[in-house]
Design an enzyme around this catalytic site. Sequence first.
Site, PDB file in Angstrom:
ATOM      1  N   SER A  46     -65.403   4.135  49.505  1.00 18.56           N
ATOM      2  CA  SER A  46     -64.210   4.718  48.609  1.00 18.56           C
ATOM      3  C   SER A  46     -64.675   6.183  48.396  1.00 18.56           C
ATOM      4  CB  SER A  46     -64.326   3.793  47.492  1.00 18.56           C
ATOM      5  OG  SER A  46     -63.202   4.427  46.689  1.00 18.56           O
ATOM      6  N   GLU A  47     -63.937   7.141  48.494  1.00 15.73           N
ATOM      7  CA  GLU A  47     -64.213   8.371  48.303  1.00 15.73           C
ATOM      8  C   GLU A  47     -64.565   8.758  46.873  1.00 15.73           C
ATOM      9  OE1 GLU A  47     -59.643   8.309  48.807  1.00 15.73           O
ATOM     10  OE2 GLU A  47     -61.243   7.441  49.493  1.00 15.73           O
TER      11      GLU A  47
END
Length: 218
Positions: A46-47
């Site tokens: 997840s960024e």
Amino acid sequence: MPLTREQIAQRIAQELKDGFYVNLGIGMPTLVANYVPPGIDIILQSENGLLGIGPWPVEGQEDPDLINAGKETVTALKGSAFFDSALSFGMIRGGHIDMAVLGAMEVSEQGDLANWTIPGKMMKGPGGAMDLAVGAKRIYVAMEHANKEGQPKILKKCALPITGLKCVHHIVTDHAFLDVTPEGLVLRELAPGVTVEQVQRITEPKLKVAPDVREMKV
């Protein structure tokens, strides 16, 4: 019958390969995590700074500080890593993400992607979509084939602001599975009960039909 959102996610999950590092976009793409095939071990990134996302939390046991990029509560697997956004985007821009699944409002026949803003609507910002569009090795788009008015969302040229140019490799919709190729869009699979003519009717560019076009298995 056109596929449901869950069935679209299920079909994309069949493309996952063992050992893949995968980023799932906000909305429909997050559903892909529910359908990882047995025996396939992937690592979700997840960024916002989490590598090793686990299953959805049990109701009542959510941790409000443990969220994905879409601000949904998640869990972390044993051995997960937490880091800042700079390192996270370094992973993406460095080409370390094997596959990204993104939503879209429009996709062009060249694989251009428009998914971050609609003129006149509240803009939340592009998030990590622009970086994923150019940094991930393979881009799959999960989307409805047409909008609520029945107008095509797969176009000759995108009308909305562009997220990334010529970045989409595959499009999976409620009607079909399409490959983006230099020669144009190739129709590989059809949703059960859907015909080639029905797909072409809601697709602006002329489709190339694969000789072995088949029914989608979900």
